[in-house]
Write a protein that holds these residues in place. Structure first.
Motif, PDB file in Angstrom:
ATOM      1  N   ASN A 410       0.837  -1.202   0.000  1.00 54.78           N
ATOM      2  CA  ASN A 410       0.000   0.000   0.000  1.00 54.78           C
ATOM      3  C   ASN A 410       0.875   1.258   0.000  1.00 54.78           C
ATOM      4  OD1 ASN A 410      -1.332   2.261   1.749  1.00 54.78           O
ATOM      5  ND2 ASN A 410      -3.028   1.137   0.844  1.00 54.78           N
ATOM      6  N   ASN A 411       1.907   1.269   0.830  1.00 55.23           N
ATOM      7  CA  ASN A 411       2.825   2.419   0.825  1.00 55.23           C
ATOM      8  C   ASN A 411       3.445   2.602  -0.558  1.00 55.23           C
ATOM      9  OD1 ASN A 411       2.276   2.736   3.518  1.00 55.23           O
ATOM     10  ND2 ASN A 411       4.316   2.194   4.255  1.00 55.23           N
ATOM     11  N   ALA A 412       3.821   1.487  -1.176  1.00 55.85           N
ATOM     12  CA  ALA A 412       4.455   1.585  -2.505  1.00 55.85           C
ATOM     13  C   ALA A 412       3.506   2.210  -3.517  1.00 55.85           C
ATOM     14  CB  ALA A 412       4.907   0.204  -2.989  1.00 55.85           C
ATOM     15  N   THR A 413       2.213   1.912  -3.393  1.00 62.00           N
ATOM     16  CA  THR A 413       1.266   2.474  -4.361  1.00 62.00           C
ATOM     17  C   THR A 413       1.128   3.984  -4.187  1.00 62.00           C
ATOM     18  OG1 THR A 413      -0.743   2.176  -3.005  1.00 62.00           O
ATOM     19  CG2 THR A 413      -0.077   0.321  -4.407  1.00 62.00           C
ATOM     20  N   GLU A 414       1.540   4.506  -3.045  1.00 60.12           N
ATOM     21  CA  GLU A 414       1.505   5.960  -2.849  1.00 60.12           C
ATOM     22  C   GLU A 414       2.716   6.646  -3.473  1.00 60.12           C
ATOM     23  OE1 GLU A 414       0.941   6.502   1.366  1.00 60.12           O
ATOM     24  OE2 GLU A 414      -1.204   6.072   1.229  1.00 60.12           O
ATOM     25  N   GLY A 415       3.713   5.853  -3.856  1.00 57.84           N
ATOM     26  CA  GLY A 415       4.865   6.412  -4.543  1.00 57.84           C
ATOM     27  C   GLY A 415       5.773   7.248  -3.659  1.00 57.84           C
ATOM     28  N   ARG A 416       5.587   7.109  -2.346  1.00 53.24           N
ATOM     29  CA  ARG A 416       6.473   7.841  -1.434  1.00 53.24           C
ATOM     30  C   ARG A 416       7.523   6.880  -0.907  1.00 53.24           C
ATOM     31  NH1 ARG A 416       0.979  10.046   1.087  1.00 53.24           N
ATOM     32  NH2 ARG A 416       0.641  11.827  -0.284  1.00 53.24           N
ATOM     33  N   LYS A 417       8.635   7.454  -0.504  1.00 58.33           N
ATOM     34  CA  LYS A 417       9.773   6.593  -0.170  1.00 58.33           C
ATOM     35  C   LYS A 417       9.786   6.178   1.293  1.00 58.33           C
ATOM     36  CE  LYS A 417      14.776   6.753  -0.014  1.00 58.33           C
ATOM     37  NZ  LYS A 417      15.969   7.506  -0.463  1.00 58.33           N
ATOM     38  N   VAL A 418       9.929   4.887   1.512  1.00 64.60           N
ATOM     39  CA  VAL A 418      10.082   4.325   2.850  1.00 64.60           C
ATOM     40  C   VAL A 418      11.202   3.287   2.786  1.00 64.60           C
ATOM     41  CG1 VAL A 418       8.950   3.040   4.715  1.00 64.60           C
ATOM     42  CG2 VAL A 418       7.600   4.629   3.320  1.00 64.60           C
ATOM     43  N   VAL A 419      12.036   3.242   3.809  1.00 63.14           N
ATOM     44  CA  VAL A 419      13.089   2.228   3.887  1.00 63.14           C
ATOM     45  C   VAL A 419      12.720   1.235   4.988  1.00 63.14           C
ATOM     46  CG1 VAL A 419      15.537   1.782   4.270  1.00 63.14           C
ATOM     47  CG2 VAL A 419      14.809   3.888   3.112  1.00 63.14           C
ATOM     48  N   TYR A 420      12.717  -0.039   4.620  1.00 68.00           N
ATOM     49  CA  TYR A 420      12.401  -1.113   5.558  1.00 68.00           C
ATOM     50  C   TYR A 420      13.697  -1.839   5.883  1.00 68.00           C
ATOM     51  CZ  TYR A 420       7.872  -0.029   3.571  1.00 68.00           C
ATOM     52  OH  TYR A 420       6.755   0.639   3.146  1.00 68.00           O
ATOM     53  N   VAL A 421      13.959  -2.066   7.142  1.00 73.03           N
ATOM     54  CA  VAL A 421      15.204  -2.709   7.533  1.00 73.03           C
ATOM     55  C   VAL A 421      14.882  -3.931   8.382  1.00 73.03           C
ATOM     56  CG1 VAL A 421      17.457  -2.388   8.590  1.00 73.03           C
ATOM     57  CG2 VAL A 421      16.278  -0.430   7.542  1.00 73.03           C
ATOM     58  N   GLY A 422      15.117  -5.093   7.801  1.00 76.47           N
ATOM     59  CA  GLY A 422      14.834  -6.344   8.488  1.00 76.47           C
ATOM     60  C   GLY A 422      16.117  -6.992   8.950  1.00 76.47           C
ATOM     61  N   SER A 423      16.332  -7.033  10.258  1.00 75.65           N
ATOM     62  CA  SER A 423      17.513  -7.742  10.761  1.00 75.65           C
ATOM     63  C   SER A 423      17.138  -9.197  11.053  1.00 75.65           C
ATOM     64  CB  SER A 423      18.062  -7.037  12.011  1.00 75.65           C
ATOM     65  OG  SER A 423      17.093  -6.999  13.012  1.00 75.65           O
ATOM     66  N   LEU A 424      18.113  -9.950  11.534  1.00 75.78           N
ATOM     67  CA  LEU A 424      17.940 -11.391  11.779  1.00 75.78           C
ATOM     68  C   LEU A 424      17.492 -12.089  10.485  1.00 75.78           C
ATOM     69  CD1 LEU A 424      18.212 -12.733  14.756  1.00 75.78           C
ATOM     70  CD2 LEU A 424      15.837 -13.367  14.416  1.00 75.78           C
ATOM     71  N   ALA A 425      17.971 -11.604   9.343  1.00 76.77           N
ATOM     72  CA  ALA A 425      17.556 -12.171   8.059  1.00 76.77           C
ATOM     73  C   ALA A 425      18.254 -13.501   7.808  1.00 76.77           C
ATOM     74  CB  ALA A 425      17.872 -11.191   6.936  1.00 76.77           C
ATOM     75  N   GLY A 426      17.541 -14.389   7.163  1.00 79.28           N
ATOM     76  CA  GLY A 426      18.123 -15.646   6.715  1.00 79.28           C
ATOM     77  C   GLY A 426      18.005 -16.775   7.724  1.00 79.28           C
ATOM     78  N   LEU A 427      18.730 -17.832   7.436  1.00 83.31           N
ATOM     79  CA  LEU A 427      18.616 -19.094   8.167  1.00 83.31           C
ATOM     80  C   LEU A 427      19.233 -19.020   9.556  1.00 83.31           C
ATOM     81  CD1 LEU A 427      17.774 -22.076   7.637  1.00 83.31           C
ATOM     82  CD2 LEU A 427      20.070 -22.444   6.704  1.00 83.31           C
ATOM     83  N   LEU A 428      20.219 -18.148   9.745  1.00 77.45           N
ATOM     84  CA  LEU A 428      20.967 -18.090  11.003  1.00 77.45           C
ATOM     85  C   LEU A 428      20.685 -16.778  11.745  1.00 77.45           C
ATOM     86  CD1 LEU A 428      24.437 -19.417   9.821  1.00 77.45           C
ATOM     87  CD2 LEU A 428      22.417 -20.705  10.536  1.00 77.45           C
TER      88      LEU A 428
END
Lengths: 639, 639
Positions: A410-428
């Motif tokens: 939904n945010n993307a459809t507004e065309g405004r910029k947001v940065v998402y930061v996901g830590s603990l990514a991946g298998l480990l």
């Protein structure tokens, strides 16, 4: 070989639990003794594993003892929605002989007891650890029971921090409308969520009024006083039989041991230190001593002979060392925010694990603590972006890509910029189990228009990624591995360019015409290790949903075979991206291609165990690459 | 050419609104007149568009008039979180001259006014229509304002059905903790959600107590009585200045017109018929007549000359006809459920649109209406599956793949079988706009382990898909296009095998060595039409995340070029799947390959307009295929 006295840990066999249960007549004394023994073994399990949740296992321990020993018939259901208190539940079930005693030594190990509940373990009705799902699962169970003509009481334990998740409140109404007298929710109201006080993170206000407003019967008791617990469950049954009811149990995080108890926190100390992770050996010594004396005192007071401990060497799996990408990231973001007033950081109760402590201290007015409320957080980011600010939104990647998935789009459809930061990514780390292993995040957000998915390999690239996130007009999903960056990767990372170019990677180890592409420290470390015996060219491509076709064409010209290795399911990620792009290059003779990644639900265990089990260790990768022509040419089922 | 009198529609120009606003002195009379004129134009817009939400536009109309004319300063913010009442808001804004009058005639048309709010339209601060996000967005805006030193009141309209979404309750606490006196939520409490009464779908209980339990100031008024509205907003400002407040406005769905008003529903009539869609011409005539008389009466009572209507021919875009896959599916599921007692159907307030009415009538005890609570629904399915039942979970695909995304994965990790059925899949209908166009569902769930994503093309294949869902050990995500199946596709579907084989497709139109692969009625219709002028072989491959490599190898042997066309983003879907599989076949000379699908946020408009705008119409596809070698060989940026 002599054993370092520091490594000696103490545990109690099931036979000791049985002796105590059989030998103490007074019901409340028996419960107290059982809880005390359970706490001894819970601490043992977590020390042996090297990680696990002490604080909430201890706060829930007395409630669990009551439920298992007094409240539940064999056929009735109890489970924890928060799930991270499961070491305490395991200890109790082992004490009762309902789980094999041998599993005491196998917490968070492959084939042992997962860090969060899994249905493959006996007595675990559901997979939890993804917060806020428990009430709904219980309701489904009750509806099924009714269809099947089965009467059964269902008890769900939740955290208080967990109640910040909207799904809990979404679930409440249906239980009232269906008059689910079978359902009892117990709130382990220990007032601390992962790092600190619930009231400071996202205050729950008048919790009783909240539940009552939804039409639930509300009861309250001291969650460490068995007389009070007994009374409250009697009232629940007698006065509110036909209605869903919540028991708010006031507890203390780390209860039963002054070393861990939140009541021992110094005035002004903001962070509770025993939410997760194993304590240092000397802290273990003190805590175990205290728990042991308490247990001995209760058991002795019941007229029984002293407890007979067993010992085990307790050195946990060696901890990796190396730079932490979330820490590097967090400092770089705070630096950037001091230069750029648009930057705002939002956090979902993981300020420590997302690296945001420096930001929260250096730029406190632009730090927004949202609590465990990822959907609210991501939609709030839309509001901030609408005013021209630049929100950076943080959580563990396992939650961030999925819980607010519709919101990111939904945010993307507004065309405004947001940065998402996901830590603990991946298998480990693989100890917490599949609820925390983010291995489908790239697929789940990779198709969002205007959203670039980026995974830096080392500290230098993580800092470059922050600059990229600030400068690019696109929205970005930054995928951060949290386990330490291995030295091999730190070394090649130090040579990376200080700026990132969209869709282009780097040869980090020149080699033969078999080219292995990967992103992030986990994959690259295994590939660099594999390259020690196989003649591999190793490429770091930190872009997970973008590839520059010109760069790829150059790379393909130098390759007979391209293999993409992913810290992710081998569907919807970098392997698909590269394969599609290679084919669309329309080369007369494209390099042979293979993608290697996860195909199964990720296992729980140590890093080495789990990488190997999923075919992602250097050894397994080397073997896969050496399998030769057959493996590269025989069609296999693609899924 | 003469115009059928049935096609004549009436509307009022902005100048008439201005005359009325300027000419009526009494404030409440002026408001009543403005609302009456707005309703005339709202009905006109929806008739002209051929679809749109009358019921909630009308229930909110008086509140909107109050807010725009009396409550809001120019700088203040108002938006609707539910968003589907936006035709009424457009009509009011056009009446005030804040939107171009010409847009009256362009509701749900390309370049016109989208079916749900979009920020590219003036005065629309946010994209809504995905329910439950509005409070959070408002909170973000307020936090931004505070950082920027800006004082601004923010008003958010929500539906009452919308309050079933957990995110609303997730959002409430933070507003209290931040003492957001700037924030006022208005509940358009019309007591009907999409099909029927909120109390019958998922009763909200004591709504005032719910909000009060979260610490909000709660006010209530008749949402059609301007004196009451005025009083309640005055109280809000005077008595609760420093706190977030909710105004529960009791309204009537379809208010202001007896034809549409829920109060006109016959006793026992369960379904409200004017939630969405344009009325039949004779219903329009009656309703317009009534609205017109009401408007004339108010305007005349104010001493003004009669209104001067404009007319337009109103024939809406031709409606396609053909079989409805959700209807076929729903009957097949009811049939299956009568044979198989394990089958349970769960619905999220879309019983009509998911085809579940026959099921709910024929197997009522195994039909579970969950309300607008997708996360609760999907986690409840886990509880049903745990007892050996076979839950089929339903919503629009735009919501089902995304809102409960983490929950679908969590269920998968339990290894129990659940079937997810998302209707309204793909780009069409394009009138509702991007919140309802599910074009990233395949990517977002395609990597979930053990979950097969399947899109049938026609009625025969839809019935086969139900059998497949029942018989397979896997979980399934069934992607159902809701627009009618075009005759070309119905014809080839009738020749499809009665059972589905995983990963294998069918040549539905033999042709040359350019092979076009697609799934579902929308893509296949355009491909079959394209094949009338281009020498195409058209293949129906209903599997979106599985392909049998042996089948693909055979197909590749017959192809010089393979093109995959997707009713989905061209990332993370079938094109990636086929490209990867083709490359892993390791053919000496693979066919040239190209994928065509969406690359931008989907547009709103008629089917023809939007397919063409996104390059997916037969004409655009033919042109793309004819572009020749260049287009097939030049690398383009892959994303």
């Amino acid at each position: 070989m002599t054993t370092d006295p520091e490594d000696i840990l103490h545990w109690l066999p099931t036979s000791e639990f049985q002796r105590v249960l059989d030998g103490i007549d007074d019901r409340h004394d028996r419960l107290r003794a059982f809880s005390a023994l359970s706490r001894v073994n819970t601490l043992y399990m977590i020390m042996k594993a090297g990680s696990g949740h002490i604080g909430s296992s201890f706060s829930a321990a007395d409630l669990v003892s009551w439920l298992l020993l007094e409240e539940l018939d064999e056929d009735e259901v109890f489970f924890s929605s928060k799930g991270h208190d499961v070491p305490g539940l395991y200890a109790a079930l082992i004490g009762l002989g309902r789980l094999d005693e041998d599993l005491l030594h196998r917490l968070r190990r492959l084939g042992g007891l997962p860090g969060h509940p899994d249905v493959r373990t006996p007595h675990m009705p559901f997979n939890t650890g993804s917060l806020g799902m428990g009430l709904s699962k219980a309701k489904g169970l009750i509806l099924a029971n009714r269809l099947l003509g089965r009467e059964q009481r269902v008890y769900v334990l939740t955290g208080d921090g967990e109640l910040q998740e909207g799904q809990n409140w979404e679930a409440l109404g249906g239980a009232v409308n269906a008059a689910m007298g079978e359902l009892t929710v117990i709130v382990d109201h220990n007032r601390i969520q992962s790092d600190t006080w619930v009231r400071d993170v996202s205050d729950l206000g008048d919790l009783e009024a909240r539940f009552a407003g939804f039409g639930w019967a509300v009861l309250r008791c001291d969650g460490h006083d068995f007389a009070a617990i007994e009374a409250v469950f009697r009232r629940r049954a007698e006065e509110f039989a036909g209605r869903p009811a919540v028991v708010i149990a006031d507890t203390v995080k780390g209860a039963g041991c002054a070393v861990f108890a939140a009541t021992s926190m110094a005035p002004g100390e903001w962070r509770y230190r025993f939410h997760s992770g194993a304590p240092e050996p000397e802290v273990y010594e003190r805590a175990h001593g205290e728990l042991w004396r308490a247990a001995e005192s209760i058991v002795g007071g019941g007229g029984l002979a002293g407890l007979e401990p067993r010992t085990a060497t307790g050195r946990p799996p060696a901890k990796a060392t190396g730079p932490s990408l979330p820490k590097v990231y967090g400092r770089a973001l705070a630096d950037a925010a001091e230069r750029d007033e648009r930057i705002v950081a939002l956090d979902a109760d993981l300020v420590l694990d997302t690296g945001l402590i420096p930001f929260s201290q250096r730029v406190p007015d632009r730090f927004i603590e949202c609590g465990i409320a990822e959907q609210d957080m991501v939609s709030m980011a839309a509001g901030l972006a609408a005013r021209g600010l630049l929100p950076f939104v943080h959580s563990f990647s396992c939650f961030l890509h999925a819980r607010p998935n519709e919101h990111i789009y939904n945010n993307a459809t507004e065309g405004r910029k947001v940065v998402y930061v996901g830590s603990l990514a991946g298998l480990l780390p693989a100890g917490p189990g599949h609820s925390h292993q983010a291995v489908r995040d790239v697929a789940a957000v990779g198709s969002v228009p205007g959203l670039v998915v980026l995974e830096p390999a080392g500290p230098r690239q993580a800092r470059a990624a922050v600059d990229y996130c600030v400068d690019t007009p696109d929205s970005v999903y930054l995928r951060l591995v949290s386990v330490p960056v291995p030295p091999e990767v730190a070394a090649v990372d130090a040579a990376e360019a200080p700026t990132l170019e969209t869709g282009r990677g780097t040869v980090v180890r020149p080699g033969g015409r078999t080219v292995a592409i990967g992103a992030g420290p986990v994959v690259l470390a295994e590939l660099l290790r594999a390259a020690e015996t196989a003649d591999l060219t190793v490429v770091n491509l930190p872009w997970l949903n973008r590839v520059d076709p010109h760069w790829l064409a150059e790379l393909a010209a130098s390759a007979d075979r391209i293999v993409v290795v992913e810290n992710h399911y081998t569907h919807g990620g970098q392997a698909d991206l590269i394969a599609r792009a290679l084919l669309e290059l329309d080369l007369p003779t494209p390099p042979r291609f293979r993608g290697i990644g996860l195909t199964e639900v990720p296992r729980c265990g140590t890093a080495d165990e789990v990488l190997d089990a999923h075919g992602l260790s250097a050894g397994r990768l080397t073997a896969a690459l050496a399998e030769g022509e057959n493996r590269w040419t025989t069609p296999s089922t693609t899924s």
